[in-house]
Write a protein that holds these residues in place. Structure first.
Motif: not given
Lengths: 310, 443, 294
Positions: A133, A185, C213, C217-218, C221, C275-276, C279, C283
């Motif tokens: 992140m 990743f 997911f 997520t990716v 980010i 972002i945390l 996420t 999630r």
């Protein structure tokens, strides 16, 4: 006792819609695919047209066809720098090494996170997610320090020992491979893939007494060929086009990778796009070739492993 | 499957070996081979290379292959004359400033490198550069050998921290074909703002429905607009860069004149005709006059060889002449361990012979006063116009420690006038306010 | 040691051995970089002279900066909220279409992968031409809008470009996941009388949940950190309408005449926290309910 009318599907809107869907499904999919395919081909087509026209005719019509036709731009790209083949070789070495190492290590780590119970797993997995992140711009300098001179100038002095705090790999291909041979990743992707794998195969092996290494290398790895190839392809492409950090690490022109070398065609105040686009084709081609080759293996692996008996 | 395990381990070992063997081999001590795009000339000369060789790392941004070939031919000449010095050329093909800042922060910067006027003062102020006065004295190089405005640009706190390697100014590029079609006389060095406006109006009348022609290009570019402020008798910043004068009458008047070209439809910005740079618009013949630097000359030669054009010095405004200087210096790092050898390289690259070679290649203008009367400039009126721009009340393209904010705000002010029809006075006032905020934050 | 403990210890050791390469990179590069950036966020640093301790001044400046509050922050959120769903859905649809037994599959697959592999310079150029005032897009629709020079529309062009470029890569990822679903599961469902819609919704999607997911997520980010296209095409303009948080970080770190590395690091830390949080929320929504697959 069921009557005939009870055996037929009900004539609801839903069922009528589904019946219609079954019939027009194929043409709809084909239309979608063709439409998107044309969108995807357009950039490559224009690149070709632009590269096949002389620099002086870059902006003269027609823009749809390369008239007048010339191969001069490609000749310029190949002959301007006698290091061109060396750049391709450097890119190959780096991309191949990183891809092979990453596929192996990311799948191992992914399997561990997905299937092995070890202490601190949850904490480490969260740390892995968080590590993705932070934007890369502010981590450029510390990464550069660790790869090269070290974060303490002159080394860490302990008594009469001088410990280096950096790997001193500036201007070496290894300096580009080192920070990339495993990647959050990739680990994340393999973890998610292995999480959705059927457990039954491994459970049989565990009962048999095989240890984790055996299970992984002999059972799980062969089955996950598709995912490994996908990861390998994406890694190869990402590493081939990796620019920011290699630009800082690689200093001598003979150590440049192809993308860094191709940037040399961009001028200080203006850019001759005909040459730059011709050069970009050299960059795109190896990846496309690899993709086309690996594609067959993906299809093959499905054919051989067939349906996975859950 | 055992075979897969074997294959995996083989691949693993292969990968490790590849990495280990793929490292850089040390550079052999041979002079680089100069090349041009058209033909490869390989010159070799047998030279006695002494056992002790000093390595000087030299870096700069990578220009096009032809300009690189020029630099490498100069370096080759140097290595023949100085076999005890090995020059390692390390061009940076991406973001130069980012790479240099990283290297300086890590302490791995090269010995000799380009410093653009835009951030020269930042480097000098923070002790990144070596002062060159003593080294200059050792080879008899004096400050007055170079054009004064350029030498001053690279002097900080009374000391010289860089030798100007080349420079550029803005010139009025005009399309001879369009001028002929409109029956206008070509621009002269005696032109004024009125002449410019009248010509633009007449030239725009040449356009038809299929091919629009605009008289002048007035992009929202902070690298062009300031000359109008100067020509209107104003300045962008005050003397010590502690405040801006963009909200002064002269600056607002200049902005009004500049943006009126597009407002009155006798001018356009590149985006209006689907381009990113006015150089391409000029080459395509969609704009009859542009203010551009000397770099447009080689661009037109390669991309639009059919265009007949000329270059004159910029017209004067109500406040007289005005121009801007874009220049780059060769500087030496403060932390260099080979100061004398590094100076030899810098001195060679900026001596009269080298600068004449560069001048005659057509890529850049020399910085030595002695070359002002050279044959090349006598025979190339276009390049001469750009060169002489340095004497037209030309200020360096540098606006102090908040320089990037000044450029950003100038660009945004013009964009607001173009895209949101903001009144010129308000736009400039807003820009000035933002700049003052940025300056305050530097404390 | 009992057999149970020995096995547990062995599991622990094996687990750590399996992740040891990643752990090595994590400790040497990642942890150090994050710590360094965190440290710098409390300093005033122009990269040319040593960093000076500044405390929370950097954070204060970031949180009161008009460029951050008015442009970078809302732009970035707008970007994420539009691009992530679109690119996920489009690539899923493409992957699903590719999974059908259609002809020319191999050709389509290569063609769809092209945008991800074509250089971003090329794609940027193409998009500039496509959406220019006299570009093809306008000619097809009979408009004369200058899409990229317009404050209201420039950002959407960038979004379109990003979706276009990532669709090929994400399609591949979804495709690998789709092809892992055993045919037997589909057969069993069909025998039970499920139709294609029910199969898609109740079987395909749930079995793909870990992959979804991952992609979301990716994708998130990546979108929060969007930088490359803006750097190449618009440099944050026109009038900051395409300025994102990461572009602001780059501007402060490497573009400004007076480098503001400390402030840039503070903004990077703030972005990481944003972002945390997002996420974690995401999630809970996607993976939280599917505990069986954990």
């Amino acid at each position: 006792m069921a009557t005939a009318s009870q055996l037929l599907p009900e004539n609801t809107f839903r069922n009528r819609f589904l019946l219609a869907w079954e019939r027009i499904k194929t043409p709809v999919f084909y239309f979608l695919l063709f439409f998107w395919a044309i969108l995807c081909l357009a950039p490559l087509y224009f690149t070709l047209v632009f590269s096949l026209k002389p620099v002086a005719n870059a902006y003269t019509p027609p823009i749809w066809f390369p008239i007048p036709f010339t191969l001069d731009n490609f000749r310029t790209v190949l002959q301007s720098f006698d290091l061109f083949p060396r750049w391709i070789l450097n890119s190959m070495i780096i991309s191949l090494s990183v891809t092979l190492l990453r596929v192996l290590f990311c799948s191992m780590a992914g399997y561990a996170f997905a299937r092995i119970e070890f202490r601190g797993k949850k904490f480490l997995f969260n740390a892995l997610l968080i590590s993705m992140m932070m934007p890369g711009i502010v981590t450029l300098i510390p990464k550069f320090l660790v790869i090269g001179p070290g974060f303490i100038k002159g080394g860490l002095h302990i008594g009469s020992l001088v410990l280096p705090t950096g790997f001193n790999l500036i201007d070496k291909l290894g300096g580009v491979v080192l920070p990339s041979f495993v990647d959050a990743f990739g680990v994340f992707m393999m973890t998610q893939y292995y999480k959705s794998f059927p457990k039954e195969l491994e459970e049989a092996a565990i009962i048999d007494g095989t240890n984790r290494w055996g299970i992984f290398f002999r059972i799980v790895l062969p089955i996950s060929q598709t995912q490994l190839l996908t990861l390998g392809l994406l890694t190869f492409q990402g590493e081939w086009n990796n620019f920011m950090l290699p630009l800082l690490i690689l200093r001598s022109p003979q150590n440049f990778t192809l993308p860094i070398g191709l940037q040399w065609f961009r001028g200080e105040y203006y850019t001759l796009y005909s040459t730059v686009l011709a050069g970009s084709l050299f960059n795109t081609l190896p990846i496309l070739i690899l993709f086309f080759l690996f594609q067959r293996y993906i299809i093959q692996s499905i054919a051989t492993t067939g349906s996975k008996e859950g | 499957m055992k075979s897969l395990f074997k294959l995996t381990s083989f691949l693993f070992v292969a990968a490790l070996l590849l990495t280990a063997c793929g490292g850089a081999t040390p550079t052999p001590a041979t002079p680089p081979t100069p090349q041009t795009i058209i033909q490869t000339q390989v010159q070799t000369q047998v030279v006695e290379v002494p056992r002790q060789q000093v390595t000087v790392r030299l870096s700069g941004w990578a220009s096009s292959p032809s300009e690189t070939a020029l630099l490498e031919s100069l370096l080759y000449k140097f290595s023949v004359e100085n076999p005890d010095i090995l020059v390692k050329y390390e061009p940076i093909t991406g973001d130069y400033r980012q790479a240099m800042l990283t290297a300086i922060a890590a302490g791995t910067e090269p010995d000799v490198f380009y410093v653009d006027i835009a951030y020269f003062q930042e480097f000098a102020k923070n002790g990144v550069l070596l002062s060159l006065d003593d080294l200059m004295a050792s080879t008899g190089t004096t400050k007055d050998m170079f054009i004064p405005s350029l030498m001053n640009a690279f002097t900080y706190d009374g000391k010289v921290y860089g030798i100007p390697k080349d420079f550029n100014t803005l010139g009025l590029f005009y399309n001879k074909g369009l001028f002929d079609a409109a029956g206008l006389a070509y621009p002269t060095d005696a032109w004024t703002w009125t002449d410019l406006q009248n010509a633009a109006t007449a030239l725009t009348n040449l356009s038809d429905a299929n091919k629009p022609v605009y008289g002048f290009c007035d992009p929202a570019d902070a690298g062009r607009f300031p000359v109008f402020v100067l020509q209107n008798g104003g300045t962008i910043m005050n003397a010590d860069f502690s405040d801006t004068t963009l909200d002064s009458e002269q600056a607002i008047g200049a902005a009004q004149f500049y943006t009126d070209f597009r407002k009155n439809k006798i001018g356009a910005i590149p985006a209006d005709v689907g381009e990113g740079w006015q150089g391409t618009v000029f080459g395509k013949g969609q704009c009859a006059m542009v203010y551009e630097g000397g770099w447009l000359i080689p661009y037109l030669t390669s991309s639009f060889p059919g265009v007949q054009y000329g270059v004159s010095r910029l017209p004067a405004g109500p406040g007289g002449k005005g121009n801007m200087i874009f220049t780059v210096s060769w500087s030496i790092s403060k932390n260099t361990k080979v100061a004398d050898a590094a100076w030899k390289v810098v001195e060679f690259l900026t001596n009269e012979a080298s600068q004449t070679t560069v001048l005659e290649s057509g890529f850049a203008l020399p910085t030595r006063v002695s070359l002002q009367t050279s044959d090349y400039l006598k025979n190339n009126a276009n390049s001469a116009a750009i060169f002489n721009g340095a004497y037209d009340n030309a200020v360096p393209f540098f606006w102090g420690p908040a320089g990037s904010d000044v450029n950003d705000q100038m660009g945004k002010a013009l964009e607001r006038i173009y895209l949101e029809n903001q009144p010129v006075a308000d736009s400039m006032a807003q820009a000035a306010a933002e700049i003052r905020k940025a300056i305050a934050q530097l404390k | 040691m009992s057999k149970f403990n020995r096995n547990k210890a062995l599991e622990n050791l094996t687990g750590y051995l399996f992740i040891s390469p990643w752990l090595f990179i994590f400790f040497t590069f990642i942890l150090f970089s994050l710590g360094y950036a965190l440290y710098l966020s409390f300093t005033r640093y122009n990269l040319l002279s040593p960093a000076q301790w500044w405390g929370l001044e950097g954070y204060k400046r970031v949180l009161t900066d008009s460029l951050f509050l008015d442009k970078a922050l809302p732009n970035t959120f707008k970007y994420v909220l539009i691009v992530v769903p679109l690119q996920t859905v489009i690539s899923l649809v493409l992957a699903f279409a590719m999974d059908q037994k259609l002809r020319l599959r191999r050709l389509f697959r290569t063609v769809f992968y092209l945008p991800s592999v074509t250089s971003s310079v090329v794609i940027s150029l193409i998009f500039v031409w496509l959406f220019a005032a006299q570009g093809i897009f306008n000619q097809l629709l009979g408009l004369t809008v200058n899409w990229l020079n317009n404050v209201k529309t420039a950002f959407y062009i960038i979004m379109g470009m990003n979706i276009f470029t990532t669709s090929g890569t994400l399609m591949l990822i979804f495709l690998s996941g789709l092809q892992d679903i055993p045919e037997s599961v589909y057969e069993a469902a069909r025998i039970d009388g499920a139709d294609s819609l029910q199969i898609f919704w109740y079987i395909t999607i749930p079995m793909l949940r870990p992959i979804i997911f991952f992609v979301v997520t990716v994708g998130m980010i990546g979108c929060f950190q969007v930088f490359d296209q803006i750097y190449v095409m618009t440099s944050g303009g026109p009038l900051d309408s395409t300025t994102t948080i990461t572009y602001l970080i780059y501007k402060w770190a490497f573009r400004d005449t007076t480098v503001k590395m400390g402030q840039a690091s503070a903004l990077a830390v703030i972005l990481t926290l944003i972002i945390l949080v997002v996420t974690l929320i995401q999630r809970r929504l996607i993976e939280g309910s599917g505990v069986s697959n954990q």
